[in-house]
Scaffold this active site. Structure first.
Site, PDB file in Angstrom:
ATOM      1  N   LYS A  22       0.847  -1.210   0.000  1.00 56.58           N
ATOM      2  CA  LYS A  22       0.000   0.000   0.000  1.00 56.58           C
ATOM      3  C   LYS A  22       0.879   1.257   0.000  1.00 56.58           C
ATOM      4  O   LYS A  22       0.659   2.170  -0.788  1.00 56.58           O
ATOM      5  CB  LYS A  22      -0.882   0.004   1.237  1.00 56.58           C
ATOM      6  CG  LYS A  22      -1.589   1.324   1.521  1.00 56.58           C
ATOM      7  CD  LYS A  22      -2.503   1.295   2.700  1.00 56.58           C
ATOM      8  CE  LYS A  22      -1.835   1.513   4.011  1.00 56.58           C
ATOM      9  NZ  LYS A  22      -1.495   2.923   4.308  1.00 56.58           N
ATOM     10  N   ASN A  23       1.888   1.283   0.878  1.00 58.75           N
ATOM     11  CA  ASN A  23       2.667   2.506   1.049  1.00 58.75           C
ATOM     12  C   ASN A  23       3.716   2.725  -0.029  1.00 58.75           C
ATOM     13  O   ASN A  23       4.422   3.738  -0.003  1.00 58.75           O
ATOM     14  CB  ASN A  23       3.289   2.542   2.448  1.00 58.75           C
ATOM     15  CG  ASN A  23       2.202   2.690   3.514  1.00 58.75           C
ATOM     16  OD1 ASN A  23       1.044   2.961   3.186  1.00 58.75           O
ATOM     17  ND2 ASN A  23       2.561   2.478   4.757  1.00 58.75           N
ATOM     18  N   CYS A 116      -5.548  12.125  11.955  1.00 60.14           N
ATOM     19  CA  CYS A 116      -6.345  10.915  12.144  1.00 60.14           C
ATOM     20  C   CYS A 116      -6.052  10.418  13.558  1.00 60.14           C
ATOM     21  O   CYS A 116      -5.377  11.085  14.338  1.00 60.14           O
ATOM     22  CB  CYS A 116      -5.998   9.868  11.110  1.00 60.14           C
ATOM     23  SG  CYS A 116      -4.319   9.313  11.259  1.00 60.14           S
ATOM     24  N   ARG A 121      -0.533  14.749  12.244  1.00 58.30           N
ATOM     25  CA  ARG A 121      -0.043  14.549  10.875  1.00 58.30           C
ATOM     26  C   ARG A 121       0.240  15.875  10.144  1.00 58.30           C
ATOM     27  O   ARG A 121      -0.357  16.178   9.132  1.00 58.30           O
ATOM     28  CB  ARG A 121      -1.031  13.692  10.075  1.00 58.30           C
ATOM     29  CG  ARG A 121      -1.562  12.466  10.788  1.00 58.30           C
ATOM     30  CD  ARG A 121      -0.505  11.420  11.109  1.00 58.30           C
ATOM     31  NE  ARG A 121       0.061  10.761   9.959  1.00 58.30           N
ATOM     32  CZ  ARG A 121      -0.509   9.707   9.363  1.00 58.30           C
ATOM     33  NH1 ARG A 121      -1.657   9.254   9.794  1.00 58.30           N
ATOM     34  NH2 ARG A 121       0.066   9.140   8.327  1.00 58.30           N
ATOM     35  N   ASP A 304       4.294   0.830  12.065  1.00 58.76           N
ATOM     36  CA  ASP A 304       3.081   0.214  11.525  1.00 58.76           C
ATOM     37  C   ASP A 304       2.887  -1.225  12.002  1.00 58.76           C
ATOM     38  O   ASP A 304       1.868  -1.834  11.698  1.00 58.76           O
ATOM     39  CB  ASP A 304       3.105   0.230   9.994  1.00 58.76           C
ATOM     40  CG  ASP A 304       2.980   1.638   9.469  1.00 58.76           C
ATOM     41  OD1 ASP A 304       3.254   1.843   8.271  1.00 58.76           O
ATOM     42  OD2 ASP A 304       2.631   2.534  10.248  1.00 58.76           O
ATOM     43  N   ARG A 396      -8.893  -0.262   4.513  1.00 63.19           N
ATOM     44  CA  ARG A 396      -8.016   0.719   3.871  1.00 63.19           C
ATOM     45  C   ARG A 396      -6.675   0.089   3.528  1.00 63.19           C
ATOM     46  O   ARG A 396      -6.015   0.492   2.581  1.00 63.19           O
ATOM     47  CB  ARG A 396      -7.759   1.902   4.817  1.00 63.19           C
ATOM     48  CG  ARG A 396      -8.960   2.794   5.037  1.00 63.19           C
ATOM     49  CD  ARG A 396      -8.564   4.009   5.836  1.00 63.19           C
ATOM     50  NE  ARG A 396      -7.412   4.661   5.253  1.00 63.19           N
ATOM     51  CZ  ARG A 396      -6.718   5.612   5.865  1.00 63.19           C
ATOM     52  NH1 ARG A 396      -7.046   6.003   7.077  1.00 63.19           N
ATOM     53  NH2 ARG A 396      -5.674   6.179   5.275  1.00 63.19           N
TER      54      ARG A 396
HETATM   55  C1  EPZ Z   1       3.855   7.066   6.087  1.00 64.04           C
HETATM   56  O1  EPZ Z   1       3.030   8.080   6.636  1.00 64.04           O
HETATM   57  C2  EPZ Z   1       2.971   5.828   6.020  1.00 64.04           C
HETATM   58  N1  EPZ Z   1       1.825   6.089   5.148  1.00 64.04           N
HETATM   59  C3  EPZ Z   1       2.479   5.464   7.422  1.00 64.04           C
HETATM   60  O2  EPZ Z   1       1.721   4.266   7.322  1.00 64.04           O
HETATM   61  C4  EPZ Z   1       3.698   5.213   8.313  1.00 64.04           C
HETATM   62  O3  EPZ Z   1       3.267   4.957   9.624  1.00 64.04           O
HETATM   63  C5  EPZ Z   1       4.617   6.434   8.304  1.00 64.04           C
HETATM   64  O4  EPZ Z   1       4.978   6.770   6.940  1.00 64.04           O
HETATM   65  C6  EPZ Z   1       5.888   6.203   9.090  1.00 64.04           C
HETATM   66  O5  EPZ Z   1       6.561   5.085   8.585  1.00 64.04           O
HETATM   67  C7  EPZ Z   1       2.014   6.044   3.805  1.00 64.04           C
HETATM   68  O6  EPZ Z   1       3.119   5.811   3.317  1.00 64.04           O
HETATM   69  C8  EPZ Z   1       0.797   6.303   2.956  1.00 64.04           C
HETATM   70  P1  EPZ Z   1       5.783  10.492   8.188  1.00 64.04           P
HETATM   71  P2  EPZ Z   1       3.570   9.611   6.652  1.00 64.04           P
HETATM   72  O7  EPZ Z   1       5.677  11.738   7.368  1.00 64.04           O
HETATM   73  O8  EPZ Z   1       4.350   9.878   5.416  1.00 64.04           O
HETATM   74  C9  EPZ Z   1       5.810  13.819  11.540  1.00 64.04           C
HETATM   75  C10 EPZ Z   1      -0.078   2.832   7.687  1.00 64.04           C
HETATM   76  O9  EPZ Z   1      -0.542   2.327   8.722  1.00 64.04           O
HETATM   77  N2  EPZ Z   1       5.804  14.784  10.425  1.00 64.04           N
HETATM   78  O10 EPZ Z   1       7.017   9.671   8.115  1.00 64.04           O
HETATM   79  O11 EPZ Z   1       2.422  10.474   6.978  1.00 64.04           O
HETATM   80  C11 EPZ Z   1       4.479  13.108  11.656  1.00 64.04           C
HETATM   81  O12 EPZ Z   1       3.561  13.880  12.400  1.00 64.04           O
HETATM   82  C12 EPZ Z   1       0.336   4.287   7.690  1.00 64.04           C
HETATM   83  O13 EPZ Z   1       0.108   2.216   6.605  1.00 64.04           O
HETATM   84  C13 EPZ Z   1       5.950  16.131  10.708  1.00 64.04           C
HETATM   85  O14 EPZ Z   1       6.080  16.527  11.863  1.00 64.04           O
HETATM   86  O15 EPZ Z   1       4.553   9.548   7.901  1.00 64.04           O
HETATM   87  C14 EPZ Z   1       4.842  11.824  12.354  1.00 64.04           C
HETATM   88  O16 EPZ Z   1       4.895  12.058  13.754  1.00 64.04           O
HETATM   89  C15 EPZ Z   1       0.068   4.966   9.026  1.00 64.04           C
HETATM   90  N3  EPZ Z   1       5.922  17.024   9.680  1.00 64.04           N
HETATM   91  C16 EPZ Z   1       6.247  11.532  11.828  1.00 64.04           C
HETATM   92  O17 EPZ Z   1       6.740  12.758  11.265  1.00 64.04           O
HETATM   93  C17 EPZ Z   1       5.779  16.624   8.367  1.00 64.04           C
HETATM   94  O18 EPZ Z   1       5.797  17.492   7.470  1.00 64.04           O
HETATM   95  C18 EPZ Z   1       6.279  10.458  10.753  1.00 64.04           C
HETATM   96  O19 EPZ Z   1       5.472  10.894   9.706  1.00 64.04           O
HETATM   97  C19 EPZ Z   1       5.641  15.251   8.101  1.00 64.04           C
HETATM   98  C20 EPZ Z   1       5.655  14.342   9.143  1.00 64.04           C
END
Ligand code: EPZ
Length: 427
Positions: A22-23, A116, A121, A304, A396
């Site tokens: 998915k990711n 969410c 996020r 995850d 999802r």
């Molecule tokens: C991706 O989400 C994945 N989703 C998530 O999987 C996964 O948990 C996550 O990466 C971490 O591995 C997809 O790829 C579609 P991040 P993403 O940006 O990109 C903070 C699942 O269950 N952050 O790495 O949204 C954020 O708040 C889902 O399949 C900022 O502060 O994750 C979080 O605390 C859930 N500012 C941390 O970084 C930003 O601009 C990690 O977020 C971006 C992120």
């Protein structure tokens, strides 16, 4: 409403085949916006999130066709750069359209992605990177508009190795003028798969999978063929399910290298994990040892898989300590697991899971995707019947979860139940 109903206590035996990730497929679908002509993406799972991002592409004029597990996407007819449809807000990954739209058309307007259950996020790292590449960003009325006469390569340091920010900036930089250096980036396998897709389209991306990525912009990208990598989190989920329920299950179509932290923790918990030519074999008697887990960006233990491991450890013979360092609120599953008899206490980013003799079935609610998976695992372990509500979250991210677990002996089905009367209709 649809519910998953599980009669616990059945051991699992047989084979489960893993679908495309998915990711990985979500950013790759977004990246098709960059290409002139059609792209064909293979091994695309049937997931609600895939439908959502495909409907967003269609809403801006792309032609998206699905033939079984293959998507054919042609973005030549894209007629707007405003992807502000309501359903965009539901899914975080929709924000991944921003980078490609900005790169190809010089402008984009998106809804600010909703938070969410697992956290607020934010997208500040994405926006900071777009600005560094020369984009003007305007936030108004809950949406974000970005525009740039042209994007110019820059050196960008990510304060946190955000997966989404790494993906969005890699895509934006692929058609920027000159070279972009992205530092302290995410190293997940899904980043590598996206980089391979971009390079197949004619981009010049190097270093994906390390903490430093270099992108040399090119004026045009062309559609291409791509096979999505297997989903390491789906695989890890079924590995944990087999470990929890007991039995012997071969998980097929996996890239073992992507599952090292999960394999290590399952072995530490006393699960037999055998690496075979065509997959990973799990053997378990359902009796587990406690382990401590700290989620980290890849190659650390994946956030995850945190909820699924917590469910698995509820009956382990001792105390396990789980630290969630990636998201600020990813313990929503704890209250639901406690309804089934778990002894879990949380303090900030840490959860302490103490052994209980019995886990019993209950009516519980999926609060987010991986929390839902954790409740399925708990239901497989529990005495009696577990009913899981809000299973839209599970749909999802898991294609055919009920069918896959049924095929290895789980007593699991989907029922349609009227929330008022409680009357059941087999769905
Ligand atoms: C991706 O989400 C994945 N989703 C998530 O999987 C996964 O948990 C996550 O990466 C971490 O591995 C997809 O790829 C579609 P991040 P993403 O940006 O990109 C903070 C699942 O269950 N952050 O790495 O949204 C954020 O708040 C889902 O399949 C900022 O502060 O994750 C979080 O605390 C859930 N500012 C941390 O970084 C930003 O601009 C990690 O977020 C971006 C992120």
């Amino acid at each position: 409403m649809e519910r998953i109903v599980i009669q616990g206590g059945k051991r699992l035996n047989g084979k489960i085949s893993i679908d495309g990730a998915k990711n990985a497929v979500l950013p790759i679908i977004a990246a098709t916006i960059l290409a002139k002509g059609s792209s064909q993406i293979h091994e695309v799972p049937y997931l609600a999130d895939v439908n959502t991002i495909c409907s967003m592409l269609s809403s801006i004029g792309a032609v998206v066709e699905r033939r079984n597990k293959q998507l054919i996407i042609n973005t030549n007819l894209v007629n707007t750069t405003e992807a502000t449809s309501e359903n965009a807000g539901e899914m975080r990954a929709s924000f991944l359209l921003m980078g490609p739209l900005l790169a190809r058309y010089g402008k984009a307007k998106m809804l600010l992605p909703g938070g969410c259950a697992i956290g607020s996020r934010p997208v500040d790292l994405h926006l900071k990177g777009f600005a560094a590449l020369g984009a003007e960003i305007v936030m108004e009325h809950g949406s974000i508009a970005a525009h740039a006469e042209k994007l110019v390569g820059a050196r960008i340091y990510l304060d946190f190795p955000s997966v989404g920010a790494t993906e969005n900036l890699m895509m934006a930089a692929s058609m920027a003028e000159g070279q972009t250096i992205l530092e302290n980036v995410a190293e997940e396998p899904e980043i590598v798969d996206l980089a391979n897709f971009l390079n197949n389209m004619g981009a010049r991306v190097s270093g994906a999978g390390t903490n430093l990525i270099k992108v040399t912009g090119v004026p045009e990208l062309k559609g291409c063929n791509h096979v999505v990598i297997p989903d390491r989190i789906e695989a890890g989920t079924y590995m944990a399910a087999a470990a929890a329920a007991g039995g012997e299950v071969l998980i097929e179509n996996v890239i073992i290298d992507h599952l090292k932290p999960v394999v290590a923790k399952l072995r530490e918990a006393g699960v037999v994990v055998e690496e075979e030519a065509d997959g990973i074999r799990i053997k378990s008697d359902g009796i587990l040892q406690p382990v401590d887990i700290k989620t980290m960006p890849y190659p650390g233990f994946p956030t995850d898989m945190q909820a699924q491991m917590m469910a698995l450890l509820m009956r382990a013979e001792g105390t396990s300590v789980i630290s969630e360092t990636v998201f600020e609120n990813r313990f929503m599953h704890v209250d639901e697991l406690k309804k089934m008899g778990a002894n879990i206490s949380t303090e900030g980013h840490t959860a302490v899971v103490q052994q209980v003799e019995r886990i019993t079935g209950a009516v519980v609610k999926a609060t987010d995707l991986r929390a839902g998976a954790a409740l399925v695992i708990a239901g497989l372990m529990a005495e009696g019947v577990t009913e899981i509500k809000e299973i839209k979250h599970i749909k999802r991210g898991y294609d055919g979860l009920v069918e896959k677990l049924s095929s290895v002996g789980a007593d699991i089905r989907i029922v349609e139940r009227d929330d008022e009367s409680g009357a059941e209709r087999i769905a």
